[in-house]
Design a protein around this motif. Structure first.
Motif, PDB file in Angstrom:
ATOM      1  N   GLY A  82       0.937  -1.146  -0.105  1.00  0.00           N
ATOM      2  CA  GLY A  82       0.075   0.052  -0.036  1.00  0.00           C
ATOM      3  C   GLY A  82       0.913   1.251  -0.036  1.00  0.00           C
ATOM      4  N   ILE A  83       2.003   1.100   0.693  1.00  0.00           N
ATOM      5  CA  ILE A  83       2.730   2.408   0.946  1.00  0.00           C
ATOM      6  C   ILE A  83       3.500   2.776  -0.421  1.00  0.00           C
ATOM      7  CG2 ILE A  83       4.851   3.356   1.990  1.00  0.00           C
ATOM      8  CD1 ILE A  83       3.961   2.023   4.515  1.00  0.00           C
ATOM      9  N   ILE A  84       3.967   1.507  -0.963  1.00  0.00           N
ATOM     10  CA  ILE A  84       4.625   1.664  -2.362  1.00  0.00           C
ATOM     11  C   ILE A  84       3.510   2.260  -3.324  1.00  0.00           C
ATOM     12  CG2 ILE A  84       5.767   0.223  -4.427  1.00  0.00           C
ATOM     13  CD1 ILE A  84       6.693  -1.707  -2.118  1.00  0.00           C
ATOM     14  N   ALA A  85       2.191   1.724  -3.658  1.00  0.00           N
ATOM     15  CA  ALA A  85       1.403   2.295  -4.398  1.00  0.00           C
ATOM     16  C   ALA A  85       1.142   3.732  -3.964  1.00  0.00           C
ATOM     17  CB  ALA A  85       0.279   1.494  -4.283  1.00  0.00           C
ATOM     18  N   MET A  86       1.177   4.120  -2.848  1.00  0.00           N
ATOM     19  CA  MET A  86       0.885   5.537  -2.366  1.00  0.00           C
ATOM     20  C   MET A  86       2.059   6.301  -3.167  1.00  0.00           C
ATOM     21  SD  MET A  86      -1.689   7.346  -1.217  1.00  0.00           S
ATOM     22  CE  MET A  86      -1.715   8.923  -1.188  1.00  0.00           C
ATOM     23  N   VAL A  87       3.073   6.058  -2.715  1.00  0.00           N
ATOM     24  CA  VAL A  87       4.254   6.536  -3.169  1.00  0.00           C
ATOM     25  C   VAL A  87       4.459   6.889  -4.475  1.00  0.00           C
ATOM     26  CG1 VAL A  87       6.688   6.816  -3.416  1.00  0.00           C
ATOM     27  CG2 VAL A  87       5.702   6.314  -1.102  1.00  0.00           C
ATOM     28  N   ALA A  88       4.016   5.765  -5.301  1.00  0.00           N
ATOM     29  CA  ALA A  88       4.011   5.830  -6.771  1.00  0.00           C
ATOM     30  C   ALA A  88       2.789   6.659  -7.191  1.00  0.00           C
ATOM     31  CB  ALA A  88       3.743   4.440  -7.323  1.00  0.00           C
ATOM     32  N   THR A  89       1.763   6.557  -6.782  1.00  0.00           N
ATOM     33  CA  THR A  89       0.544   7.699  -7.107  1.00  0.00           C
ATOM     34  C   THR A  89       1.249   9.002  -6.916  1.00  0.00           C
ATOM     35  OG1 THR A  89      -1.157   5.940  -6.301  1.00  0.00           O
ATOM     36  CG2 THR A  89      -1.922   8.277  -6.365  1.00  0.00           C
ATOM     37  N   CYS A  90       1.667   9.301  -5.774  1.00  0.00           N
ATOM     38  CA  CYS A  90       1.932  10.729  -5.659  1.00  0.00           C
ATOM     39  C   CYS A  90       3.030  11.398  -6.580  1.00  0.00           C
ATOM     40  CB  CYS A  90       2.359  11.080  -4.170  1.00  0.00           C
ATOM     41  SG  CYS A  90       0.809  10.966  -3.030  1.00  0.00           S
TER      42      CYS A  90
ATOM     43  N   LEU B  87      -5.237   6.980  -9.686  1.00  0.00           N
ATOM     44  CA  LEU B  87      -6.405   6.886  -9.247  1.00  0.00           C
ATOM     45  C   LEU B  87      -6.874   5.449  -8.728  1.00  0.00           C
ATOM     46  CD1 LEU B  87      -8.853   9.500 -10.974  1.00  0.00           C
ATOM     47  CD2 LEU B  87      -8.165   9.514  -8.630  1.00  0.00           C
ATOM     48  N   ILE B  88      -6.537   4.606  -9.504  1.00  0.00           N
ATOM     49  CA  ILE B  88      -6.638   3.235  -9.105  1.00  0.00           C
ATOM     50  C   ILE B  88      -5.757   2.614  -8.103  1.00  0.00           C
ATOM     51  CG2 ILE B  88      -6.491   0.831 -10.025  1.00  0.00           C
ATOM     52  CD1 ILE B  88      -7.487   2.113 -13.033  1.00  0.00           C
ATOM     53  N   MET B  89      -4.331   3.225  -8.110  1.00  0.00           N
ATOM     54  CA  MET B  89      -3.731   2.633  -7.247  1.00  0.00           C
ATOM     55  C   MET B  89      -3.590   3.655  -5.814  1.00  0.00           C
ATOM     56  SD  MET B  89       0.364   2.525  -9.049  1.00  0.00           S
ATOM     57  CE  MET B  89       0.501   4.263  -9.580  1.00  0.00           C
ATOM     58  N   PHE B  90      -4.423   4.757  -5.915  1.00  0.00           N
ATOM     59  CA  PHE B  90      -4.680   5.453  -4.795  1.00  0.00           C
ATOM     60  C   PHE B  90      -5.782   4.668  -3.933  1.00  0.00           C
ATOM     61  CE2 PHE B  90      -7.493   8.648  -2.531  1.00  0.00           C
ATOM     62  CZ  PHE B  90      -6.516   9.034  -1.631  1.00  0.00           C
TER      63      PHE B  90
ATOM     64  N   VAL C   4      -1.580   7.837   4.804  1.00  0.00           N
ATOM     65  CA  VAL C   4      -2.053   8.277   3.450  1.00  0.00           C
ATOM     66  C   VAL C   4      -1.980  10.021   3.506  1.00  0.00           C
ATOM     67  CG1 VAL C   4      -4.178   9.093   2.049  1.00  0.00           C
ATOM     68  CG2 VAL C   4      -3.701   6.649   3.099  1.00  0.00           C
ATOM     69  N   GLY C   5      -2.226  10.702   4.640  1.00  0.00           N
ATOM     70  CA  GLY C   5      -1.963  12.078   4.744  1.00  0.00           C
ATOM     71  C   GLY C   5      -0.703  12.506   4.480  1.00  0.00           C
ATOM     72  N   LEU C   6       0.009  11.708   5.155  1.00  0.00           N
ATOM     73  CA  LEU C   6       1.504  12.048   5.288  1.00  0.00           C
ATOM     74  C   LEU C   6       2.325  11.878   3.959  1.00  0.00           C
ATOM     75  CD1 LEU C   6       3.679  12.927   7.244  1.00  0.00           C
ATOM     76  CD2 LEU C   6       4.304  10.458   7.600  1.00  0.00           C
ATOM     77  N   VAL C   7       2.171  10.943   3.262  1.00  0.00           N
ATOM     78  CA  VAL C   7       2.861  10.735   1.981  1.00  0.00           C
ATOM     79  C   VAL C   7       2.152  11.345   0.878  1.00  0.00           C
ATOM     80  CG1 VAL C   7       2.861   8.603  -0.045  1.00  0.00           C
ATOM     81  CG2 VAL C   7       3.085   8.123   2.414  1.00  0.00           C
ATOM     82  N   GLN C   8       0.758  12.135   1.072  1.00  0.00           N
ATOM     83  CA  GLN C   8       0.235  12.882  -0.097  1.00  0.00           C
ATOM     84  C   GLN C   8       0.872  14.375  -0.172  1.00  0.00           C
ATOM     85  OE1 GLN C   8      -4.208  12.898  -1.118  1.00  0.00           O
ATOM     86  NE2 GLN C   8      -4.213  12.271   0.979  1.00  0.00           N
ATOM     87  N   TYR C   9       1.770  14.497   0.836  1.00  0.00           N
ATOM     88  CA  TYR C   9       2.461  15.833   0.731  1.00  0.00           C
ATOM     89  C   TYR C   9       3.751  15.523  -0.381  1.00  0.00           C
ATOM     90  CZ  TYR C   9       0.301  17.218   5.066  1.00  0.00           C
ATOM     91  OH  TYR C   9      -0.769  17.473   6.134  1.00  0.00           O
ATOM     92  N   LEU C  10       4.030  14.359  -0.656  1.00  0.00           N
ATOM     93  CA  LEU C  10       5.105  14.238  -1.816  1.00  0.00           C
ATOM     94  C   LEU C  10       4.463  14.864  -3.044  1.00  0.00           C
ATOM     95  CD1 LEU C  10       7.514  12.722  -2.847  1.00  0.00           C
ATOM     96  CD2 LEU C  10       6.147  10.682  -3.125  1.00  0.00           C
ATOM     97  N   ASN C  11       3.240  14.869  -3.348  1.00  0.00           N
ATOM     98  CA  ASN C  11       2.558  15.290  -4.542  1.00  0.00           C
ATOM     99  C   ASN C  11       3.110  16.903  -4.817  1.00  0.00           C
ATOM    100  OD1 ASN C  11       0.945  16.148  -6.696  1.00  0.00           O
ATOM    101  ND2 ASN C  11      -0.785  16.161  -5.428  1.00  0.00           N
TER     102      ASN C  11
END
Length: 298
Positions: free
Chosen positions: A7-15, A224-227, A239-246
């Protein structure tokens, strides 16, 4: 590999995709933003429809739109996300990517404020401080530059309202986004017909532009699918923390690749926003730890 790690990998890839997407839209800077938006809408609709067909869930789309309340909510969500997409594409073309990144930094705090207004959610002391500091940052930047950061405000508020509406939908993100772009598709088709009838349509004039425009579908749908995949496997605080990568990547792209100006007033406003986000994130992490401890004790 653990589900949380996936999940973390998918979130990092998404952002990362979201954060670097400005480079893609810069390659299309010679095409009007409204035409790019129309292509993004149509190619996203096609891509999402294929995904739902493969998943055997295409019938859910009709069931969702048949319900009046869902139709109205999805219609408003479509208006908000199309506004967000259009303003972001425009910001890249007119050299305002720094301001766009500010908008996505502000977004979490706008979401907190909208939650308090719409759902009566109580704001803790730290959240109040963070929201107040964000407002002060916007006021400071407006006073310093002599004009309000409208791009940042529109991006943050449109995405905040989009998230607010999505909370009231009983369907998942893939179905709802497909419904949104489906509702927008007739308008997109009309826009593209007008451009081609006028002899100015970009699609078909060169293989490069045509390929890039078609790529807007997967570029929109894949993160969006990965998110969606990531949010089912990791905690919301993560999720909130990793989103700051965007917005951080957007900011680096704007300043280091696009070489946009970063004034003294921008530095003050961004410092205030980053401080506000640090306060907000620290409070969210404390709440998350407290909630998990309470679950363990029970």
């Amino acid at each position: 590999m653990r589900e949380e790690t996936k999940g973390i990998i998918a979130m990092v890839a998404t952002c990362t995709i979201w954060g670097l997407s400005g480079i893609y839209y810069k390659l299309l800077a010679h095409i009007p933003p409204i035409e790019i938006l129309a292509h993004r809408t149509l190619w996203s609709c096609i891509f999402f429809a294929l995904v739902l067909t493969v998943q055997g869930r295409i019938s859910v789309l009709g069931q969702t739109l048949w319900v009046r309340r869902s139709f109205l909510l999805i219609g408003f969500a479509a208006l908000m996300i199309s506004t967000n997409w259009f303003v972001f594409i425009t910001s890249i073309q007119v050299g305002r990517a720094v301001e766009a990144s500010l908008g996505y930094y502000i977004f979490p705090l706008v979401a907190v404020l909208l939650g308090a207004i719409a759902f009566g959610e109580r704001l803790g002391r730290a959240q109040m401080m963070a929201v107040s500091l964000a407002i002060a940052a916007v006021v400071t930047l407006t006073a310093g530059l002599g004009v309000a950061p409208w791009i940042a405000l529109i991006l943050a508020s449109s995405f905040g309202l989009y998230g607010l509406v999505k909370k009231g939908l009983p369907v998942g993100p893939v179905v709802s986004v497909t419904a949104e772009v489906l509702l927008l598709s007739p308008i997109a088709l009309a826009v593209l017909w007008w451009f081609h009838a006028d002899g100015q349509g970009a699609f078909g004039t060169s293989w490069r532009d045509s390929a890039l425009l078609a790529f807007s579908g997967p570029l929109t749908a894949t993160p969006l699918i990965m998110f969606s995949y990531a949010t089912k496997r990791i905690r919301l605080a993560t999720v909130g923390l990793v989103q700051y990568l965007n917005p951080s990547l957007q900011f680096l792209v704007a300043t280091l690749i696009f070489r946009e100006a970063f004034s003294f007033w921008h530095a003050i406003a961004f410092a205030m926003i980053w401080t506000a986000l640090a306060i907000y994130t620290a409070a969210s992490l404390r709440q998350d730890r407290a909630a998990r401890r309470a679950i363990v004790k029970s």
